[in-house]
Structures are given as C-alpha cells and as structure tokens.
Design an enzyme around this catalytic site. Structure first.
Site, PDB file in Angstrom:
ATOM      1  N   SER A 173       0.847  -1.194   0.000  1.00 52.08           N
ATOM      2  CA  SER A 173       0.000   0.000   0.000  1.00 52.08           C
ATOM      3  C   SER A 173       0.884   1.246   0.000  1.00 52.08           C
ATOM      4  O   SER A 173       1.673   1.422  -0.920  1.00 52.08           O
ATOM      5  CB  SER A 173      -0.951  -0.031   1.211  1.00 52.08           C
ATOM      6  OG  SER A 173      -1.869   1.038   1.148  1.00 52.08           O
ATOM      7  N   THR A 174       0.789   2.093   1.033  1.00 48.12           N
ATOM      8  CA  THR A 174       1.572   3.330   1.068  1.00 48.12           C
ATOM      9  C   THR A 174       3.063   3.031   0.953  1.00 48.12           C
ATOM     10  O   THR A 174       3.604   2.228   1.691  1.00 48.12           O
ATOM     11  CB  THR A 174       1.322   4.084   2.393  1.00 48.12           C
ATOM     12  OG1 THR A 174      -0.075   4.198   2.602  1.00 48.12           O
ATOM     13  CG2 THR A 174       1.954   5.455   2.351  1.00 48.12           C
ATOM     14  N   HIS A 200      -2.636  -0.933  -3.356  1.00 49.94           N
ATOM     15  CA  HIS A 200      -3.779  -0.053  -3.098  1.00 49.94           C
ATOM     16  C   HIS A 200      -3.630   1.227  -3.918  1.00 49.94           C
ATOM     17  O   HIS A 200      -2.737   2.033  -3.652  1.00 49.94           O
ATOM     18  CB  HIS A 200      -3.872   0.292  -1.617  1.00 49.94           C
ATOM     19  CG  HIS A 200      -4.168  -0.879  -0.743  1.00 49.94           C
ATOM     20  ND1 HIS A 200      -3.868  -0.894   0.604  1.00 49.94           N
ATOM     21  CD2 HIS A 200      -4.745  -2.079  -1.005  1.00 49.94           C
ATOM     22  CE1 HIS A 200      -4.250  -2.045   1.126  1.00 49.94           C
ATOM     23  NE2 HIS A 200      -4.775  -2.785   0.161  1.00 49.94           N
ATOM     24  N   MET A 294      -0.222   1.042   5.282  1.00 49.12           N
ATOM     25  CA  MET A 294      -1.018   1.269   6.485  1.00 49.12           C
ATOM     26  C   MET A 294      -1.982   0.112   6.707  1.00 49.12           C
ATOM     27  O   MET A 294      -2.410  -0.549   5.772  1.00 49.12           O
ATOM     28  CB  MET A 294      -1.832   2.557   6.340  1.00 49.12           C
ATOM     29  CG  MET A 294      -1.029   3.837   6.485  1.00 49.12           C
ATOM     30  SD  MET A 294      -0.301   4.029   8.130  1.00 49.12           S
ATOM     31  CE  MET A 294      -1.787   4.094   9.124  1.00 49.12           C
ATOM     32  N   ASP A 297      -4.328  -5.026   5.972  1.00 43.97           N
ATOM     33  CA  ASP A 297      -4.811  -5.784   4.819  1.00 43.97           C
ATOM     34  C   ASP A 297      -3.777  -6.825   4.414  1.00 43.97           C
ATOM     35  O   ASP A 297      -2.592  -6.522   4.270  1.00 43.97           O
ATOM     36  CB  ASP A 297      -5.087  -4.828   3.648  1.00 43.97           C
ATOM     37  CG  ASP A 297      -5.834  -5.508   2.506  1.00 43.97           C
ATOM     38  OD1 ASP A 297      -6.544  -6.509   2.763  1.00 43.97           O
ATOM     39  OD2 ASP A 297      -5.723  -5.037   1.360  1.00 43.97           O
TER      40      ASP A 297
END
Length: 354
Positions: A173-174, A200, A294, A297
C-alpha cells in the site's frame, strides 16, 4: 500532542483555501504556510521547515515534479501529491513516486476540483500518515537497471526445493510503488513463476504504474485482464477498483476481476481477497510477500494461506518500510517465515525458485 506542520503547495488560491480547511480539521495537523508554485515551495520549505507537504503537480514557473526533485535532494520532507486523473496526470504521479513522494490523492474533477470534499477524509488520512514517516526512510535516488540482475549467479543458492508449480503473490500500500520497483527490477526474466500484485491505488493509476514498472524490469509487468491465463515471468497488477482473484481451469490459472464485491479493509483491490483466493489452489505452492502499507490488509489472507501448509511468507522489515502497518500485522499474527529488508526481498523469493 504536538501538531505536525503542513506546507500547502498549489497555484490556485481556491484550492489552497480548501485544502487548508480540510487539514485544519485534523487535531494532529497545523497548516503553517502556502506556496504558489514549485520555486516558491523550495523557498518556503527553507523558511518554514514543515513536517509534511501537499504538492500540486501542475503549476506555472516550476511544476510539482521539478520542485519535488529539488526538495528530495536538498531538504527531504514527506510529500503527498495532488494529481489529476488524466493520462498525463497519472504518468506524472508515477514519476513523483520515483523521485520520492510518499503518497498521492487523485483530484476528482481536474486541476480546480470544486468537489474536492469527496476526498477530504482520504486527504487527511494520507497527510497524517505521511507526516509520521521518518526522513531516513525517504530514498532520494533509486531506479535500478533491470538487466544488471539478469545473471542468476548473483542470486543466493536455493535453500529449499519444492516439487509443485510456484505462484508469487505481493501485497502493498503506502510506499508500494517504490517498493515494487525495488523488488520487480531484481527478478530475472527467466523466473519460473507468475506474479500477482495488489497495490492499493485507484482506477486509472494502476495502468500507469504497470507500464512504468514494465519499462524498467526484465520481467513483463502488466495490468491484469479478466479471463486471461497467467504465465510464468509475467507480473499481473490488480486494476484499481477491482478485486483480483484466480481460479483453476483446464488451461491453467485464470484471472478473475470483480468490481461488484464490496471493498475489504477499505480497499478494492484488497490484498486479503487475493491471498484468500490463492489459498484455495490445490496444485500450486505459493510465495506471498507483504510490504509497506497502512493497516492490516493481507494478514487474514495469510492466515488462510499458512493453514494449507504449502506457502512461504516474506514480510518487509520495519527498517525499510515507509509505513510498517501491513508487515507488522502479519508478523504479529505469526504467519511470516522471513523478515527481510526491502533490498533482500527479491533474493529471498528466488530461494524458492527452481
């Protein structure tokens, strides 16, 4: 709690005012100043020494990309880009990640978005998260030449051999675009497994990310298409807005994309849904990788993978994760076999390749 100082960079007075009103509603953020273009941003960074920056991409005199490059080289500060969803905007967003941006927010309707309130919560969350990133983790220069890794003698010896076909699955993600670049550019084109990726990212941007990764990698990188049979040596990136799953057919493993099923953990695509899908495959051994991001998930999916007994899990270390949430959750759930620095993840994957 000490508030994090924010510098807003945008050539539109309306957008500066709107972004300030959003961020000022956060108890952890304080807007300390504005810049009207890239050159102004560089000067204001020196003057205000902010903890985090929001940076518009398209500005006169000096655009956001040129300003970001100078800032990352001279005064590295976590930066969240505000990007348009045009083809040029998505391409520039990928360039911003290469330069060192932490994250981005897509403007819902062009350069001056009157409906920016649609992404108010997303903007606040991403600026808050970026403000907590350690400066030491912002890499100023990266971008490997993939062909320097083509010689497999550079890879460590295989420490464990499996007999079945292999499948590599990656969730992030991030900070993920940078992490994916670091990993995929090290994998050789001869890798004996397909690669499925969930990053993401909203619709429109994943295609640009796949194209950019494809130009710098030895393996082929593409946005996944529903119904295609996955092949060894190709990385398939889940399109924004679609969950990525696979199912076994007579022809091989087939991609199934779903934009109807609700988001999971606030995301579509979801890493959990990918990992849960591949856990159901009977004749494939899986190497799952969870990297910077973050939240948690991917952890529930990893639990299901490990219950089958035919998977190995690699998590990015705290030392190199831009955001340690997703790897940390997986490690704390005791479903991780190896914890590796970002630069070692590809080598760790290759240990399981025939």
């Amino acid at each position: 709690m000490k508030k994090r100082k924010v510098l807003i960079v945008d050539d539109s007075a309306f957008m500066r005012k709107l972004v300030k009103s959003f961020l000022s509603s956060s108890p952890s953020l304080e807007v300390i100043g504005f810049a009207r273009n890239g050159q102004d941003a560089i000067e204001k960074v020196k003057e205000y020494q902010p903890d985090v920056i929001t940076m518009d991409v398209e500005m006169p005199k000096m655009n956001g990309l040129k300003a970001l490059k100078v800032i990352m080289e001279e005064y590295p500060i976590p930066t969240v880009m505000l990007s348009s969803t045009t083809d040029e905007g998505t391409e520039n967003t990928m360039k911003a990640f290469e330069i060192g941006a932490i994250d981005f927010v897509a403007k819902p309707s062009g350069t001056i978005s009157l409906d920016l309130d649609k992404i108010k919560d997303e903007l606040i969350d991403k600026v808050e998260n970026a403000s907590k990133v350690q400066i030491s983790k912002i890499i100023k220069h990266y971008g490997h030449k993939a062909n320097q890794f083509e010689n497999k003698t550079n890879m460590p010896p295989i420490v464990e051999k499996w007999n079945k076909e292999k499948l590599i699955c990656i969730g992030t993600s991030t900070g993920g675009p940078r992490a994916l670049q670091e990993v995929l550019t090290v994998l050789p084109s001869s890798i004996n497994a397909p690669i499925l990726i969930v990053q993401h990212m909203p619709a429109g941007f994943t295609k640009s990310l796949a194209q950019r990764l494809n130009t710098i990698s030895s393996i082929e990188v593409k946005e996944a298409e529903s119904g295609e049979i996955i092949k060894k040596g190709i990385a398939y990136l889940a399109p924004g807005g679609y969950h990525l799953t696979v199912e076994e057919t007579m022809e091989g493993l087939k991609v199934v994309l779903d934009n109807i099923k609700p988001s999971r953990n606030g995301h579509r695509p979801s890493v959990d849904i990918l990992f849960e899908s591949v856990s159901k495959l009977l004749n494939v051994q899986k190497i799952a990788v969870v990297m910077t991001g973050m939240g948690s998930d991917g952890t529930k999916g990893l639990v299901k993978l490990k219950q089958k007994g035919d998977s190995k899990v690699i998590a990015e270390s705290k030392e190199t994760s831009i955001v340690y949430g997703m790897p940390k959750a997986a490690i704390e759930a005791n479903v991780v076999d190896h914890v590796e620095k970002l630069g070692n993840i590809a080598h760790s994957v290759m240990k399981y390749m025939p």
